[in-house]
Motif scaffolding. Structure first.
Motif, short mmCIF file in Angstrom:
data_model
loop_
_atom_site.label_atom_id
_atom_site.label_comp_id
_atom_site.label_asym_id
_atom_site.label_seq_id
_atom_site.Cartn_x
_atom_site.Cartn_y
_atom_site.Cartn_z
N PHE A 176 54.15 47.41 83.80
CA PHE A 176 54.89 48.66 83.62
C PHE A 176 54.58 49.69 84.70
O PHE A 176 55.46 50.42 85.13
N THR A 177 53.33 49.78 85.13
CA THR A 177 52.94 50.87 86.02
C THR A 177 53.58 50.74 87.40
O THR A 177 53.72 51.73 88.11
N GLU A 178 53.96 49.53 87.79
CA GLU A 178 54.57 49.34 89.11
C GLU A 178 56.07 49.59 89.12
O GLU A 178 56.69 49.71 90.18
N LEU A 179 56.68 49.67 87.95
CA LEU A 179 58.14 49.70 87.88
C LEU A 179 58.73 51.03 88.33
O LEU A 179 59.89 51.09 88.72
N HIS A 180 57.97 52.10 88.30
CA HIS A 180 58.48 53.37 88.84
C HIS A 180 58.68 53.27 90.35
O HIS A 180 59.67 53.76 90.88
N THR A 181 57.74 52.63 91.02
CA THR A 181 57.90 52.44 92.46
C THR A 181 59.13 51.60 92.75
O THR A 181 59.90 51.90 93.67
N GLU A 182 59.35 50.56 91.96
CA GLU A 182 60.55 49.73 92.15
C GLU A 182 61.81 50.55 91.88
O GLU A 182 62.82 50.39 92.56
N SER A 183 61.74 51.44 90.89
CA SER A 183 62.88 52.31 90.61
C SER A 183 63.19 53.20 91.81
O SER A 183 64.35 53.37 92.19
N TYR A 184 62.15 53.78 92.39
CA TYR A 184 62.34 54.64 93.56
C TYR A 184 62.91 53.87 94.75
O TYR A 184 63.76 54.40 95.49
N LYS A 185 62.48 52.66 94.95
CA LYS A 185 63.01 51.86 96.04
C LYS A 185 64.52 51.68 95.89
O LYS A 185 65.28 51.78 96.86
N GLY A 186 64.95 51.41 94.66
CA GLY A 186 66.38 51.27 94.41
C GLY A 186 67.13 52.57 94.62
O GLY A 186 68.21 52.60 95.23
N ILE A 187 66.56 53.67 94.14
CA ILE A 187 67.20 54.97 94.29
C ILE A 187 67.36 55.33 95.77
O ILE A 187 68.42 55.79 96.20
N LEU A 188 66.32 55.10 96.55
CA LEU A 188 66.37 55.45 97.98
C LEU A 188 67.38 54.60 98.75
O LEU A 188 67.86 55.00 99.81
N LYS A 189 67.72 53.45 98.20
CA LYS A 189 68.75 52.59 98.80
C LYS A 189 70.14 52.89 98.26
O LYS A 189 71.11 52.26 98.64
N GLY A 190 70.22 53.87 97.34
CA GLY A 190 71.50 54.20 96.74
C GLY A 190 71.86 53.34 95.55
O GLY A 190 73.02 53.32 95.11
N ASN A 191 70.86 52.63 94.99
CA ASN A 191 71.12 51.71 93.89
C ASN A 191 70.41 52.15 92.60
O ASN A 191 70.01 51.30 91.79
N GLY A 192 70.24 53.44 92.41
CA GLY A 192 69.57 53.91 91.20
C GLY A 192 70.48 53.85 89.98
O GLY A 192 71.69 53.65 90.08
N PHE A 193 69.88 54.03 88.81
CA PHE A 193 70.63 54.09 87.56
C PHE A 193 71.08 55.53 87.35
O PHE A 193 70.28 56.46 87.41
N GLY A 194 72.38 55.69 87.07
CA GLY A 194 72.93 57.04 86.98
C GLY A 194 73.39 57.43 85.60
O GLY A 194 73.00 56.85 84.58
N LEU A 195 74.27 58.42 85.55
CA LEU A 195 74.73 58.99 84.28
C LEU A 195 75.43 57.96 83.40
O LEU A 195 75.19 57.91 82.19
#
Length: 315
Positions: free
Chosen positions: A263-282
């Motif tokens: 679980f603790t590593e998944l925030h970093t993975e989330s940020y990697k996706g967001i920075l690539k434009g692939n984050g989870f949105g509204l």
């Protein structure tokens, strides 16, 4: 290197965001919290400016832009749930994208309003739905998507995370601020279930107390009996004798899904996706926000299948 600000830096979840910002090689330029016990910043961004008053924080961000041409790219939001909506709006006014902890907001109509603001601003609202990135959950989704099962899956969801008396005297203990137990500790589970098993068709609540809640959700492809608690007395005896204070279980057709680690590593993975434009949105978040809103709004009933803990402990 992107410039970040972080709201709620003294909170429980903030260190995962600090680590994610650092691990993705970006820079925290400012942080805010009404509490000043923020020594954790020394391990990540000791040179970041820190404020305990929003007005001074906001003024500082404005001065950086006008006097030093330093633009804020992202605002990470780790504040209490009821403040998320306001802080997301602030981020977009500042020309930054928002990265907000779950629940994104407390009510589905807040999502609708934010969609309009997002469109007007041209910036993006991202939320953290880390269970969608967990290898075991991804494997379960792949299995469900490919095996074309006849009939619905039978699921038991149990999450007990013991909390002390402080919980009820904090913002988390006020439903108007946290959304209650089902929202505060359950929303990411409901998101995960909807992501895998489709839209909610039935939603019944069997138990609603200040420290525990239980009910039945029927999705397009699953029947889910759920039980959530912060009361250590809810723990199974075999967990208590081990001295453990947390119990997390998801069984699908009586087969346990192991997802306790990572679980603790998944925030970093989330940020990697967001920075690539692939984050989870509204749009990604709205279904689970609707689910927890309906859980708060509906009356306790005996309809729907009950979780085994209700039969054993709350007859």
């Amino acid at each position: 290197m992107k410039n970040f600000a972080l709201l709620g830096v003294a909170g429980y979840i903030a260190p995962r965001h600090l680590r994610a910002i650092k691990d993705t090689n970006n820079k925290l330029i400012a942080a805010l919290d009404k509490f000043d016990s923020v020594g954790v910043m020394d391990s990540y961004f000791p040179n970041a400016d820190f404020f305990v008053e929003f007005e001074r924080f906001d003024r500082h961000i404005e001065k950086l832009k006008r006097q030093q041409n330093i633009q804020l790219d992202y605002v990470s939001i780790c504040t209490p749930n009821y403040l998320h909506d306001s802080h997301i709006r602030m981020a977009l006014r500042r020309g930054a994208d928002a990265i907000c902890e779950k629940p994104l907001v407390l009510n589905p109509w807040n999502v609708d309003a934010l969609q309009d603001i997002e469109k007007e601003s041209g910036n993006k609202i991202n939320t953290i739905l880390q269970l969608r990135l967990h290898p075991s959950i991804i494997a379960l989704k792949n299995k469900v998507d490919t095996e074309n099962k006849k009939g619905k899956y039978d699921i038991d969801l149990t999450y007990i995370t013991s909390r002390g008396n402080w919980y009820h005297n904090s913002w988390k203990g006020e439903e108007s601020k946290s959304g209650g137990i089902a929202t505060n500790i359950g929303v990411h589970f409901y998101d995960m279930l909807g992501w895998i098993f489709g839209d909610v068709q039935e939603n019944y609540v069997h138990l609603r107390e200040k420290d525990k809640s239980a009910g039945y959700l029927e999705f397009e492809n699953a029947r889910v009996r759920w039980f959530l608690s912060i009361d250590e007395n809810s723990l199974p005896n075999e967990i208590k004798v081990k001295g453990q204070r947390t119990f997390r279980s998801i069984s699908v057709d009586n087969e346990e899904i192991e997802f306790s680690g990572g679980f603790t590593e998944l925030h970093t993975e989330s940020y990697k996706g967001i920075l690539k434009g692939n984050g989870f949105g509204l749009i990604d978040a709205k279904s689970s926000i609707q689910t927890v809103h309906d859980i708060r709004a509906c009356k306790v009933t005996s309809q729907g299948e009950k979780h085994v803990f209700l039969n054993e402990k709350y007859k």
